[in-house]
Write a protein that holds these residues in place. Structure first.
Motif, PDB file in Angstrom:
ATOM      1  N   VAL A  45       0.870  -1.170   0.000  1.00  0.00           N
ATOM      2  CA  VAL A  45       0.000   0.000   0.000  1.00  0.00           C
ATOM      3  C   VAL A  45       0.911   1.225   0.000  1.00  0.00           C
ATOM      4  O   VAL A  45       1.713   1.408   0.920  1.00  0.00           O
ATOM      5  CB  VAL A  45      -0.918   0.027   1.230  1.00  0.00           C
ATOM      6  CG1 VAL A  45      -1.693   1.347   1.301  1.00  0.00           C
ATOM      7  CG2 VAL A  45      -1.879  -1.157   1.210  1.00  0.00           C
ATOM      8  N   VAL A  46       0.813   2.044  -1.029  1.00  0.00           N
ATOM      9  CA  VAL A  46       1.603   3.266  -1.120  1.00  0.00           C
ATOM     10  C   VAL A  46       0.769   4.416  -0.557  1.00  0.00           C
ATOM     11  O   VAL A  46      -0.299   4.730  -1.084  1.00  0.00           O
ATOM     12  CB  VAL A  46       2.011   3.564  -2.579  1.00  0.00           C
ATOM     13  CG1 VAL A  46       2.735   4.909  -2.669  1.00  0.00           C
ATOM     14  CG2 VAL A  46       2.898   2.440  -3.113  1.00  0.00           C
ATOM     15  N   VAL A  47       1.251   5.012   0.522  1.00  0.00           N
ATOM     16  CA  VAL A  47       0.518   6.082   1.196  1.00  0.00           C
ATOM     17  C   VAL A  47       1.058   7.420   0.716  1.00  0.00           C
ATOM     18  O   VAL A  47       2.105   7.887   1.171  1.00  0.00           O
ATOM     19  CB  VAL A  47       0.637   5.959   2.727  1.00  0.00           C
ATOM     20  CG1 VAL A  47      -0.144   7.084   3.406  1.00  0.00           C
ATOM     21  CG2 VAL A  47       0.126   4.599   3.183  1.00  0.00           C
ATOM     22  N   THR A  48       0.341   8.021  -0.220  1.00  0.00           N
ATOM     23  CA  THR A  48       0.710   9.317  -0.778  1.00  0.00           C
ATOM     24  C   THR A  48      -0.115  10.435  -0.151  1.00  0.00           C
ATOM     25  O   THR A  48       0.365  11.552   0.028  1.00  0.00           O
ATOM     26  CB  THR A  48       0.497   9.312  -2.302  1.00  0.00           C
ATOM     27  OG1 THR A  48       1.334   8.308  -2.877  1.00  0.00           O
ATOM     28  CG2 THR A  48       0.830  10.655  -2.919  1.00  0.00           C
ATOM     29  N   ALA A  49      -1.363  10.139   0.182  1.00  0.00           N
ATOM     30  CA  ALA A  49      -2.273  11.143   0.726  1.00  0.00           C
ATOM     31  C   ALA A  49      -1.747  11.681   2.054  1.00  0.00           C
ATOM     32  O   ALA A  49      -1.096  10.975   2.826  1.00  0.00           O
ATOM     33  CB  ALA A  49      -3.655  10.532   0.924  1.00  0.00           C
ATOM     34  N   ILE A  50      -2.054  12.947   2.313  1.00  0.00           N
ATOM     35  CA  ILE A  50      -1.632  13.618   3.532  1.00  0.00           C
ATOM     36  C   ILE A  50      -2.742  13.558   4.568  1.00  0.00           C
ATOM     37  O   ILE A  50      -3.920  13.793   4.263  1.00  0.00           O
ATOM     38  CB  ILE A  50      -1.270  15.087   3.248  1.00  0.00           C
ATOM     39  CG1 ILE A  50      -0.145  15.159   2.210  1.00  0.00           C
ATOM     40  CG2 ILE A  50      -0.874  15.816   4.519  1.00  0.00           C
ATOM     41  CD1 ILE A  50       1.155  14.561   2.660  1.00  0.00           C
ATOM     42  N   ALA A  51      -2.368  13.273   5.801  1.00  0.00           N
ATOM     43  CA  ALA A  51      -3.315  13.238   6.908  1.00  0.00           C
ATOM     44  C   ALA A  51      -3.169  14.490   7.765  1.00  0.00           C
ATOM     45  O   ALA A  51      -2.206  15.258   7.621  1.00  0.00           O
ATOM     46  CB  ALA A  51      -3.081  11.987   7.754  1.00  0.00           C
ATOM     47  N   ASP A  52      -4.114  14.690   8.650  1.00  0.00           N
ATOM     48  CA  ASP A  52      -3.997  15.722   9.673  1.00  0.00           C
ATOM     49  C   ASP A  52      -2.683  15.504  10.429  1.00  0.00           C
ATOM     50  O   ASP A  52      -2.310  14.368  10.748  1.00  0.00           O
ATOM     51  CB  ASP A  52      -5.185  15.602  10.629  1.00  0.00           C
ATOM     52  CG  ASP A  52      -5.261  16.736  11.643  1.00  0.00           C
ATOM     53  OD1 ASP A  52      -4.263  16.946  12.368  1.00  0.00           O
ATOM     54  OD2 ASP A  52      -6.316  17.392  11.740  1.00  0.00           O
ATOM     55  N   MET A  53      -1.972  16.590  10.713  1.00  0.00           N
ATOM     56  CA  MET A  53      -0.672  16.479  11.372  1.00  0.00           C
ATOM     57  C   MET A  53      -0.765  15.799  12.735  1.00  0.00           C
ATOM     58  O   MET A  53       0.215  15.236  13.224  1.00  0.00           O
ATOM     59  CB  MET A  53      -0.058  17.873  11.540  1.00  0.00           C
ATOM     60  CG  MET A  53       0.308  18.546  10.237  1.00  0.00           C
ATOM     61  SD  MET A  53       0.921  20.238  10.431  1.00  0.00           S
ATOM     62  CE  MET A  53       2.550  19.932  11.107  1.00  0.00           C
ATOM     63  N   GLN A  54      -1.939  15.829  13.353  1.00  0.00           N
ATOM     64  CA  GLN A  54      -2.114  15.218  14.676  1.00  0.00           C
ATOM     65  C   GLN A  54      -2.567  13.763  14.593  1.00  0.00           C
ATOM     66  O   GLN A  54      -2.681  13.085  15.622  1.00  0.00           O
ATOM     67  CB  GLN A  54      -3.147  16.023  15.478  1.00  0.00           C
ATOM     68  CG  GLN A  54      -2.825  17.500  15.608  1.00  0.00           C
ATOM     69  CD  GLN A  54      -1.469  17.749  16.239  1.00  0.00           C
ATOM     70  OE1 GLN A  54      -1.114  17.119  17.249  1.00  0.00           O
ATOM     71  NE2 GLN A  54      -0.692  18.648  15.651  1.00  0.00           N
ATOM     72  N   GLN A  55      -2.834  13.286  13.380  1.00  0.00           N
ATOM     73  CA  GLN A  55      -3.336  11.928  13.205  1.00  0.00           C
ATOM     74  C   GLN A  55      -2.211  10.918  13.415  1.00  0.00           C
ATOM     75  O   GLN A  55      -1.228  10.894  12.668  1.00  0.00           O
ATOM     76  CB  GLN A  55      -3.910  11.765  11.791  1.00  0.00           C
ATOM     77  CG  GLN A  55      -4.395  10.368  11.446  1.00  0.00           C
ATOM     78  CD  GLN A  55      -5.733  10.056  12.076  1.00  0.00           C
ATOM     79  OE1 GLN A  55      -6.552  10.933  12.279  1.00  0.00           O
ATOM     80  NE2 GLN A  55      -5.967   8.806  12.374  1.00  0.00           N
ATOM     81  N   VAL A  56      -2.342  10.079  14.427  1.00  0.00           N
ATOM     82  CA  VAL A  56      -1.309   9.076  14.709  1.00  0.00           C
ATOM     83  C   VAL A  56      -1.880   7.666  14.774  1.00  0.00           C
ATOM     84  O   VAL A  56      -1.118   6.689  14.828  1.00  0.00           O
ATOM     85  CB  VAL A  56      -0.575   9.383  16.044  1.00  0.00           C
ATOM     86  CG1 VAL A  56       0.200  10.683  15.938  1.00  0.00           C
ATOM     87  CG2 VAL A  56      -1.545   9.424  17.218  1.00  0.00           C
ATOM     88  N   ASP A  57      -3.183   7.513  14.750  1.00  0.00           N
ATOM     89  CA  ASP A  57      -3.800   6.194  14.868  1.00  0.00           C
ATOM     90  C   ASP A  57      -4.184   5.648  13.504  1.00  0.00           C
ATOM     91  O   ASP A  57      -4.700   6.371  12.650  1.00  0.00           O
ATOM     92  CB  ASP A  57      -5.055   6.265  15.745  1.00  0.00           C
ATOM     93  CG  ASP A  57      -4.737   6.678  17.169  1.00  0.00           C
ATOM     94  OD1 ASP A  57      -3.695   6.231  17.680  1.00  0.00           O
ATOM     95  OD2 ASP A  57      -5.523   7.448  17.751  1.00  0.00           O
ATOM     96  N   ALA A  58      -3.936   4.365  13.315  1.00  0.00           N
ATOM     97  CA  ALA A  58      -4.326   3.686  12.082  1.00  0.00           C
ATOM     98  C   ALA A  58      -4.747   2.269  12.419  1.00  0.00           C
ATOM     99  O   ALA A  58      -4.190   1.639  13.336  1.00  0.00           O
ATOM    100  CB  ALA A  58      -3.181   3.674  11.080  1.00  0.00           C
ATOM    101  N   LYS A  59      -5.722   1.753  11.685  1.00  0.00           N
ATOM    102  CA  LYS A  59      -6.166   0.376  11.876  1.00  0.00           C
ATOM    103  C   LYS A  59      -5.411  -0.522  10.908  1.00  0.00           C
ATOM    104  O   LYS A  59      -5.520  -0.378   9.699  1.00  0.00           O
ATOM    105  CB  LYS A  59      -7.671   0.273  11.661  1.00  0.00           C
ATOM    106  CG  LYS A  59      -8.508   0.992  12.728  1.00  0.00           C
ATOM    107  CD  LYS A  59      -9.984   0.736  12.537  1.00  0.00           C
ATOM    108  CE  LYS A  59     -10.804   1.437  13.614  1.00  0.00           C
ATOM    109  NZ  LYS A  59     -10.478   0.942  14.967  1.00  0.00           N
ATOM    110  N   VAL A  60      -4.635  -1.450  11.466  1.00  0.00           N
ATOM    111  CA  VAL A  60      -3.823  -2.360  10.659  1.00  0.00           C
ATOM    112  C   VAL A  60      -3.895  -3.745  11.272  1.00  0.00           C
ATOM    113  O   VAL A  60      -3.643  -3.918  12.486  1.00  0.00           O
ATOM    114  CB  VAL A  60      -2.352  -1.901  10.607  1.00  0.00           C
ATOM    115  CG1 VAL A  60      -1.522  -2.893   9.798  1.00  0.00           C
ATOM    116  CG2 VAL A  60      -2.236  -0.516  10.009  1.00  0.00           C
ATOM    117  N   GLY A  61      -4.234  -4.747  10.470  1.00  0.00           N
ATOM    118  CA  GLY A  61      -4.230  -6.131  10.939  1.00  0.00           C
ATOM    119  C   GLY A  61      -2.798  -6.634  11.005  1.00  0.00           C
ATOM    120  O   GLY A  61      -2.228  -7.061   9.996  1.00  0.00           O
TER     121      GLY A  61
END
Length: 375
Positions: free
Chosen positions: A283-299
């Protein structure tokens, strides 16, 4: 010199076009008269407050092209009259990342959101005597910029500058997300999630690299239709909708690469993207998130056992000085659509309407064109 620029004084307000003053080029800098600037989503992140800067107001814009009008002392390889594209990532060529061939990770990029010039750590732009932070040290929401030579890529004069401007961010970033750092090969299956100004070029890049299947995912029907014009073989409105059809289309093997090129990344998008990804895929993550976003759901169990990868990407994972000339060659050869990307053009005074059109899903790319009246 005095000119005008679109300024943002605080998040969640509109851009205001006002008089600004731009300093003369010092050592290592050039002044550029811009022909056009693209309206990229990254500036919208600043407007919404998802990304913030230390000093306001912000002079927006980081995707532009124009003509060099003045050259500061010590500048190498640039002279007045040169046609140039501005890269939103500087490339000094001598820091450790640059020397390792990763100019898109140049150390000079550390100060991109500070507003302070690379050359002397000062503010080169003021408004009513107060310092202004140019977006990515460029500030292309003004017909003139004064920028470091590290951010300038000289191009041939046979390409319309308003067309070339798009290479400074969206086109290069999107194309590289699949064709460069994405590593797409002939016969691969690629999914592109989010088909805006970056994602539509990820679709182009995957198709040009020989992918046998390019799946475009976007909730906006208009963008899905355009994706097919740029090389998509299948389209869906969401990752959930794409899941079972992709399983059937690939006999259960899924996609070699999934590129996340949405307008704003959310942490709960990662796992659905991994669900679309094949064993050993990425998965190539190019999109930008909120600078405070630190949580992600990953199996995590699946991540290890199926040897999947989550790969970050900036500027498509390749040097601006390499990517921009290469893509111009692709354009000349008819393998890269640039002119077709521009949905609508605006004056600088219409910039808020341009961003509203982007939010409404009406544009692949909106572009501000400058004219003699602006210069």
């Amino acid at each position: 010199m005095k000119t005008k620029g679109a300024l943002l004084y605080e998040p969640n307000t509109d851009w205001k076009v006002e008089e600004i003053e731009i300093g003369d080029p010092v050592a290592g800098e050039v002044q550029v008269r811009l022909a056009a600037t693209g309206l990229c989503h990254s500036d919208e992140h600043v407007r919404t407050g998802a990304n913030t800067v230390p000093v306001y107001p912000v002079l927006g814009g980081h995707e532009g092209a124009g003509v060099v009008t003045r050259v500061g002392p010590g500048v190498v390889g640039l002279e007045e009259g040169d046609h140039v594209v501005l890269g939103f990532i500087p490339a000094c060529g001598v820091c450790k990342p640059c020397s390792k061939g990763m100019q898109n990770l140049c150390d000079q990029g550390a100060n991109l959101l500070t507003g302070k010039a690379i050359a002397d750590d000062t503010f080169r732009i003021t408004a009513s005597g107060n310092p202004v932070s140019p977006m990515c040290l460029l500030g292309t929401f003004s017909p003139y910029v004064c920028v470091n030579q590290s951010s300038v890529i000289k191009i041939e004069k046979d390409v319309d500058l308003a067309t070339a401007a798009l290479l400074g961010c969206g086109v290069s970033t999107g194309w590289g997300s699949t064709a460069s750092i994405g590593g797409t090969k002939a016969g691969d299956v690629v999914v592109v999630v989010g088909v805006g100004g970056v994602g539509i070029n990820a679709v182009q890049g995957a198709a040009a690299a020989g992918a046998r299947m390019v799946v475009a995912v976007d909730p906006v029907a208009y963008k899905r239709e355009w994706a097919q014009e740029f090389g998509a073989t299948h389209t869906f409105s969401s990752m959930a909708e794409a899941l079972e059809p992709l399983r059937d289309l690939t006999w259960g093997t899924m996609a070699d690469t999934v590129a996340l090129t949405v307008g704003e990344l959310e942490g709960d998008m990662i796992q659905p993207a991994l669900d679309l990804t094949a064993k050993g895929g990425q998965v190539v993550v190019t999109a930008i998130a909120d600078m405070q976003q630190v949580d992600a759901k990953v199996g995590l169990f699946e991540l290890a056992l199926l040897q999947k990868r989550i790969q970050g990407a900036i500027f498509g994972g390749i040097s601006p000085r390499t990517q921009i000339p290469r893509l111009l060659d692709e354009y000349r050869a008819g393998r890269l659509k640039l002119d077709e990307l521009v949905t609508r053009t605006y004056t600088l005074e219409e910039i808020n309407q341009g961003y509203q059109d982007m939010r409404d899903g009406q544009n692949l790319r909106g572009v501000v064109r400058y004219t003699e009246a602006d210069w």
